[in-house]
Design an enzyme around this catalytic site. Structure first.
Site, PDB file in Angstrom:
ATOM      1  N   CYS A 367      44.197  41.087  34.719  1.00  0.00           N
ATOM      2  CA  CYS A 367      44.983  39.920  34.308  1.00  0.00           C
ATOM      3  C   CYS A 367      46.431  40.286  34.039  1.00  0.00           C
ATOM      4  CB  CYS A 367      44.350  39.216  33.119  1.00  0.00           C
ATOM      5  SG  CYS A 367      43.720  40.326  31.867  1.00  0.00           S
TER       6      CYS A 367
HETATM    7  O1  LIG Z   1      40.575  45.220  32.584  1.00  0.00           O
HETATM    8  C1  LIG Z   1      40.370  44.326  33.434  1.00  0.00           C
HETATM    9  O2  LIG Z   1      40.693  44.421  34.622  1.00  0.00           O
HETATM   10  C2  LIG Z   1      39.686  43.064  32.975  1.00  0.00           C
HETATM   11  C3  LIG Z   1      40.424  42.402  31.908  1.00  0.00           C
HETATM   12 SE1  LIG Z   1      41.834  41.303  32.625  1.00  0.00          SE
END
Ligand SMILES: O=C(O)CC[SeH]
Ligand SMILES: Cc1ncc(COP(=O)(O)O)c(C=O)c1O
Length: 424
Positions: A367
């Site tokens: 994210c």
């Molecule tokens: O760490 C990740 O990719 C997932 C949470 Se956005």
């Protein structure tokens, strides 16, 4: 292409034959979970609130899934509230703690002040951003406790030092999604509960304890009795389950407060109304069953492959060229996560990944992938130097990742870096 029947096939199908090592971002559905989703879609489509057999069948499936999730985390079925995912669960905890604080005041404005929440500087955005928003609206105060540069952890003493008379919630994730560092949640909850004995006697608000267990489930032991938390966030797509989640609450509405963010048809005991997503819940329950039965084997395998990866990286690039970003003294870390930097100019993590032909991974949280070339704020807050953080790569292996795939990935990284070195 035919429907994948195995995680490895599903992974290869989605990855178009490349090697997927981004399991902290999301995981493929376990075949058993996918089958449970399909079966529920076709055979349990009734409204679970309907009293006729079609509804009862759906309700029974949901009940079984609730039992499976409770078993997975060491709780009771009545302690499980299904949500759309981890983001909703995390927001619900913050919403509840604030509401509970305000409603516990003898009368509006009785001098207790603004509810205060303590968390860490490395939480997922679904904790950080709702708190920042509440602070912006003067509806809460928040302290984001810096993690220790020595341990990469939110240290218990530092968290306790941030507590005020108006503190109503402490939320510390069980394991960080970027570094894999495991936080001292059991000790923290023990110390907070001891503090609560005194606080309640003094007329101060009880401090509720939450942990976001998204990254730990399926990779290590998660037992709410051992952890001692009041709330625990469950995220299906991190442990080969569907894209829904759940919130564990120790005695929702009785022992532990829980306030709904939505109002409607009374489902989930009105804690989370809306006609239940039976197929996804059935899939989540199946994924939970797999974790309960196999998490120790999953952990052993992933740890072997992750440690092999780090050994091959150092053997291939030389120890002086590889900085292992989540090797902190005295800290435990997730079995599947390797955050490392290949040192040298022009080797920013995104550039290296873009020159890889096989590897699918990330430089940090999915994210945050739109955040340009800025290095991970989480790594910087762990004390990783800027130029090292800029070169960070996060590889997170999965249940069926093999050593042979690791060999291919390391070769891929070697060729990518050789290309970039030539461009210098
Ligand atoms: O760490 C990740 O990719 C997932 C949470 Se956005
Ligand atoms: C640590 C952590 N917490 C919360 C979430 C949010 O879960 P969801 O994607 O289901 O909203 C994620 C992953 O996305 C995560 O890695």
């Amino acid at each position: 292409m035919g429907a994948a029947t195995e995680p490895a096939e599903a992974r290869r199908d989605a990855a178009e034959g490349r090697i997927y090592l981004d399991h902290n971002a999301t995981t493929p559905l376990a075949p058993e979970a996918a089958q449970a989703v399909r079966d529920a879609m076709l055979q349990a489509w009734g409204n679970p609130s309907s009293s006729h057999p079609a509804g009862r069948k759906a309700k029974e499936l949901i009940g079984c899934a609730r039992e499976s999730l409770a078993r997975m985390v060491g709780g009771r079925p009545e302690d499980i509230v299904f949500t759309s995912g981890g983001t909703e669960a995390n927001n619900m905890v913050i919403h509840t703690a604030r509401r509970h604080f305000c409603e516990s005041q003898a009368r509006p404005g009785d001098g207790r002040g603004t509810p205060h929440i303590v968390t860490s500087s490395v939480e997922h955005d679904s904790i950080r951003l709702p708190l920042e928003q509440l602070v912006k609206e003067s509806l809460a105060e928040a302290t984001f406790v810096a993690v220790s540069p020595q341990s990469g952890r939110a240290e218990v003493d530092d968290v306790l030092a941030a507590i005020r008379p108006t503190t109503c919630l402490v939320s510390i994730m069980l394991a960080n999604n970027e570094t894999g560092v495991i936080m001292p949640v059991t000790e923290l909850s023990q110390r907070v509960h001891a503090l609560n004995q005194w606080r309640v006697a003094e007329g101060l608000p009880r401090i509720l304890v939450h942990t976001d267990a998204a990254q730990m489930i399926g990779k290590g032991r998660v037992d709410v009795q051992e952890l001692g938390v009041d709330y625990l966030t469950i995220v299906g797509h991190k442990f080969y389950g569907p894209r829904i989640g759940a919130l564990y609450v120790r005695g929702p509405g009785t022992t532990t407060p829980l306030h709904p963010m939505l109002f409607g048809g009374g489902q989930e005991r009105s804690f989370r109304p809306g006609t239940e997503n039976t197929p996804m819940i059935a899939g989540l329950g199946q994924a939970a069953e797999l974790v309960s039965k196999n998490w120790e084997a999953y952990k052993a395998h992933m740890q072997d492959v992750r440690d092999y990866l780090e050994a091959r990286l150092e053997a291939s690039f030389g120890k002086q060229r590889i900085h292992l970003n989540s090797h902190f003294t005295g800290s435990k870390r997730l079995c599947n996560t390797s955050n490392f930097s290949i040192l040298g100019p022009g080797l920013q993590g995104r550039r290296v990944l873009s020159h890889c032909k096989m590897l699918l991974a990330s430089v940090g949280a999915a994210c945050h992938s739109e955040k340009g070339d800025r290095p991970s704020a989480i790594l910087l807050s762990c004390g990783i130097p800027y130029d090292v953080a800029q070169n960070a790569l996060r590889l997170s292996v999965g249940r069926d990742t093999t050593r042979a795939e690791v060999d291919l990935v390391v070769q891929d990284l070697v060729q990518a870096v050789a290309q970039l070195d030539q461009d210098q």
